[in-house]
Design a protein around this motif. Structure first.
Motif, short mmCIF file in Angstrom:
data_model
loop_
_atom_site.label_atom_id
_atom_site.label_comp_id
_atom_site.label_asym_id
_atom_site.label_seq_id
_atom_site.Cartn_x
_atom_site.Cartn_y
_atom_site.Cartn_z
N ARG A 12 45.72 34.09 28.36
CA ARG A 12 44.63 34.93 29.27
C ARG A 12 45.56 35.67 30.31
O ARG A 12 45.13 36.74 30.60
CB ARG A 12 44.01 33.64 30.01
CG ARG A 12 43.25 32.63 29.10
CD ARG A 12 42.03 33.16 28.73
NE ARG A 12 41.04 33.20 29.59
CZ ARG A 12 40.23 34.07 30.19
NH1 ARG A 12 40.07 35.25 29.68
NH2 ARG A 12 39.32 33.90 31.06
N ALA A 13 46.54 35.35 30.77
CA ALA A 13 47.61 36.02 31.52
C ALA A 13 47.82 37.35 30.87
O ALA A 13 47.83 38.51 31.60
CB ALA A 13 48.73 35.48 32.24
N VAL A 14 48.34 37.49 29.67
CA VAL A 14 48.78 38.69 29.05
C VAL A 14 47.49 39.52 28.48
O VAL A 14 47.67 40.43 27.86
CB VAL A 14 49.70 38.45 27.87
CG1 VAL A 14 51.05 37.71 28.39
CG2 VAL A 14 49.29 38.00 26.81
N GLY A 15 46.27 39.06 28.81
CA GLY A 15 45.36 39.84 28.58
C GLY A 15 44.15 39.24 27.43
O GLY A 15 43.29 40.09 26.97
N ALA A 16 44.50 38.32 27.03
CA ALA A 16 43.46 37.39 26.04
C ALA A 16 42.10 37.47 26.45
O ALA A 16 42.08 36.88 27.83
CB ALA A 16 44.00 36.34 25.40
N ARG A 17 40.80 37.88 25.95
CA ARG A 17 39.85 37.76 26.58
C ARG A 17 39.28 35.96 26.05
O ARG A 17 39.82 35.64 25.27
CB ARG A 17 38.84 38.79 26.16
CG ARG A 17 38.88 40.05 26.67
CD ARG A 17 38.24 41.06 25.96
NE ARG A 17 39.01 40.95 24.88
CZ ARG A 17 38.50 41.62 23.48
NH1 ARG A 17 37.32 42.33 23.83
NH2 ARG A 17 39.20 41.79 22.52
N SER A 53 40.37 40.69 31.98
CA SER A 53 41.21 40.72 31.00
C SER A 53 41.83 41.74 30.53
O SER A 53 43.05 41.72 30.22
CB SER A 53 40.67 39.86 29.74
OG SER A 53 39.92 38.68 30.00
N ASN A 54 41.19 42.91 30.34
CA ASN A 54 41.52 44.08 30.02
C ASN A 54 42.68 44.62 31.14
O ASN A 54 43.65 45.39 30.63
CB ASN A 54 40.28 45.33 29.71
CG ASN A 54 40.76 46.44 29.03
OD1 ASN A 54 41.57 46.42 28.32
ND2 ASN A 54 40.32 47.47 29.58
N ARG A 85 44.46 43.03 33.05
CA ARG A 85 45.46 41.99 32.95
C ARG A 85 46.31 42.56 31.85
O ARG A 85 47.73 42.90 32.04
CB ARG A 85 45.35 40.66 32.61
CG ARG A 85 44.83 39.96 34.02
CD ARG A 85 44.75 38.51 33.71
NE ARG A 85 44.11 37.86 32.63
CZ ARG A 85 42.92 37.37 32.83
NH1 ARG A 85 42.26 37.53 33.78
NH2 ARG A 85 42.13 37.07 31.86
N ASN A 86 45.82 43.03 30.93
CA ASN A 86 46.56 43.60 29.57
C ASN A 86 47.19 44.75 29.66
O ASN A 86 48.30 45.01 29.28
CB ASN A 86 45.58 43.56 28.47
CG ASN A 86 46.39 43.72 27.22
OD1 ASN A 86 45.98 44.86 26.52
ND2 ASN A 86 46.93 42.89 26.65
#
Lengths: 421, 242
Positions: A333-338, B86-87, B89-90
């Motif tokens: 989640r922290a690296v961007g997983a929805r 999330s986007n 963060r990514n």
């Protein structure tokens, strides 16, 4: 729907690879989880194979009897009441057959059959056999789908002149003439010598009877012309002339209506005596299908329960996985997983387990089916459809049971998940 | 998001985060106001329970504030829904954690590439291999690409984690006690790396309670009881803080 597939198919390989590494890491656990699926799918596959085998066998049997045939059996009692019955009825006879053929326009052909009582074994110069002897009309073979593999069948002329000819079933031929070359040789039936003019091809039916009706067994049988059997073999005065009467009905005629009409004629000719019985093979097929369906439903329920149990096993293990991998979920989640990405990852894992289970289940099912075949001699037949259905059902159940753990994973608070070790 | 020369990269105003513990409301963040501009290097210090981790989680869009405003690159993110966060963060945030958080079943390279998996489908997700190699070379882990985390030393693991944070070219690099699990010599190496990254105009925020770590930052924010107690530039810092 296409979005659903796009959701899954997007960059599938790394996710499947990751799923496989996790499953491989917990090898024993994965295998135990798989067992539920393996037995479930195995049961479905084996059940469908046995059921389909039964169906094919049934069709073969019905073909043996003839789908358009009606069969009338002589049912004269063997006790003292026979004398009474004979006062009103002469029993099943060639005259009955002729009367039916003359009055009913829908009768294509008919064949009379008399089972000749044999005192002792049959003899040939080479060997002996306890085969049954049937005296049959020349049309019998074509109506029953029997063909000669050697020599020829007898014709109307042979029948009319009481020719002392015989046709041997495959097994009877092997016993009477172990050294082969039966054609032109002679066989002794009771006191009568007959000449072998042909050997019948073996139809290789596994069963002898179908829904209580004798079907197979023709392989261990000797056939002689009907008139030969009636005129040249001694017969008890009280016996009926024919043991069986096969009547072929024209394709345009409804079978049950024809059966009813013939029953009526016979009833009148037999003075209302209950000394015959009519069998409609097509009806037997319907009966067989009914039994098969009940069997299939019961097996489906069993297989279904097994699959659901397997599904619950998968759900259980996936919930454990989610707990175990909380910190990993937090990182993703922290690296961007929805949330949907997390759901996807876990659903892919479940699907991989399910497909693995389905694959092993197919193998188990094939083994089980052949095992059944080996021990009970039930016919089995596999169809691609049954395999496809099993895999789809399995995957559906797995995904169904995987949704809850996957949702649970996606709903974890990322901060809390990251802090758990 | 357009670059606006005047405005800050991060602008936080009256930020509050309240946790409900039983019947009690705990104010982890109590009206925090903070600006961070492009190229800044901020260390957030304070005793445990002072709210520094909560602040970092909100700045990293892992958590959302109870009230107040958080503008990241001129965009209000405090009320965004999870998919958009999330986007963000990514794309714009890189995280470095005390316990590295590498996936044990993946190689170092696969760990580094992990964020690229969550790019949208219509986007070109092919990563410039040269860039990945360049980052890994710069961090001194290029020869460890095919190793699994358990084959790496603590310092190497943290370098892999930093590479993972940098691979998306984040606007903000967030590090939570990045040297907490490392010995002093390795820590010094990691901090030198942060210095170099910052020299290349990488915005960095570090949460720490170690003075030696905070010493590398341009600016130090001291928190206590959910409030910012002091905000000073490095050169203005008193020699000894408690």
């Amino acid at each position: 729907m296409s979005r659903f597939f796009a959701f899954f198919s997007k960059d599938l390989i790394p996710d499947v690879k990751l799923a496989l590494t996790y499953l491989a890491h917990h090898g024993l656990r994965t295998f135990l989880t798989l067992l539920g699926m393996i037995f479930g799918v195995g049961a479905v596959i084996a059940m469908l194979a046995v059921s389909r085998g039964g169906e094919i066998e049934a069709l073969k049997m019905i073909e043996g009897m003839g789908v358009r045939n009606l069969i009338v059996h002589d049912e004269s009692p063997l006790d003292d009441s026979l004398a009474d019955i004979r006062q009103h009825s002469a029993g099943l006879s060639v005259a009955d057959a002729k009367a039916i053929a003359d009055t009913m326009p829908f009768v294509d052909t008919w064949a009379g059959i008399r089972v000749v009582p044999v005192w002792d074994d049959l003899f040939s110069p080479q060997g002996n056999s306890s085969a049954e002897v049937w005296a049959v009309s020349p049309g019998f073979f074509q109506m029953s789908g029997l063909e000669p593999s050697l020599g020829r069948l007898f014709d109307i002329e042979d029948d009319a002149r009481f020719a002392q000819y015989a046709l041997l079933g495959d097994a009877a031929a092997r016993r009477l003439f172990p050294r082969g070359d039966a054609i032109g040789q002679r066989v002794k039936i009771n006191y009568l010598w007959v000449e072998v003019i042909g050997v019948l091809r073996d139809r290789q039916l596994t069963g002898e009877s179908f829904q209580g009706e004798q079907v197979g067994g023709e392989s261990d049988r000797v056939y002689i012309p009907l008139q030969t059997g009636l005129k040249r073999m001694s017969r008890n005065q009280m016996d009926s002339e024919l043991s069986m009467l096969k009547i072929k009905i024209a394709p345009s005629q409804d079978l049950s209506a024809a059966a009813e009409a013939i029953d009526l004629i016979l009833d009148r000719r037999h003075g209302g005596q209950d000394d015959f019985r009519m069998v409609v093979p097509a009806k037997l097929l319907a009966q067989q299908r009914q039994t098969q369906r009940i069997f299939a439903i019961v097996m489906c329920v069993v297989a279904g329960i097994s699959l659901v149990v397997g599904g619950i096993g998968i759900m259980n293990i996936m919930l454990a996985c989610v707990l175990e991998r909380r910190s990993e979920i937090g990182l993703l989640r922290a690296v961007g997983a929805r949330r949907t990405d997390v759901v996807r990852q876990f659903l892919i894992e479940t699907t991989v387990i399910a497909l693995l289970g389905a694959f092993l289940g197919i193998i188990a099912g094939v083994v089980i089916a052949y095992g059944v075949n080996l021990f009970s001699h039930w016919a089995v037949a596999f169809s691609l459809l049954s395999i496809v259905v099993a895999v789809i059902v399995c995957a559906t159940i797995a995904v169904g049971f995987g949704v809850y753990p996957a949702m649970a994973a996606s709903k974890l608070d990322p901060v809390a998940a990251l802090q758990s070790e | 998001m357009a670059e606006n020369g005047n405005s800050s990269l991060i602008s936080v105003q009256n930020l509050c985060r309240t946790f409900q513990v039983g019947d009690m409301a705990v104010h982890a963040l109590d009206h925090v106001t903070l600006d961070i501009s492009q190229g800044d290097f901020v260390a957030v210090m304070g005793p445990s329970g002072s709210g520094k981790s909560t602040l970092m989680n909100i700045l990293g869009c892992l958590d959302t504030p109870t009230s107040g405003s958080y503008r990241l690159m001129d965009q209000e993110v405090s009320d965004m829904e999870d998919g958009l966060l999330s986007n963000i963060r990514n794309r714009y945030i890189g995280f470095v954690f005390q316990s590295f958080h590498l996936l044990p079943r993946l190689t170092a390279l696969e760990n580094v590439l992990l964020p690229m998996r969550y790019r949208k489908q219509d986007e070109d997700v092919r990563i410039d291999r040269d860039r990945v190699r360049e980052i890994m070379e710069r961090l001194g882990i290029a020869d460890r690409m095919q190793h699994h985390p358990n084959q790496l030393s603590g310092g190497q693991r943290q370098r892999v984690a930093i590479a993972r944070a940098l691979v998306t070219r984040p606007s903000l690099l967030l590090a939570d006690e990045p040297t907490g699990n490392l010995d002093s010599k390795t820590s010094e190496g990691i901090m030198t790396l942060f210095d170099e990254l910052n020299a290349d105009n990488q915005t960095i925020l570090i949460v720490t309670h170690e003075d030696e770590v905070a010493r590398h930052a341009k600016r130090v924010v001291l928190m206590r009881d959910g409030k910012i107690e002091q905000q000073v530039l490095q050169q203005d810092r008193p020699s000894q803080w408690t």
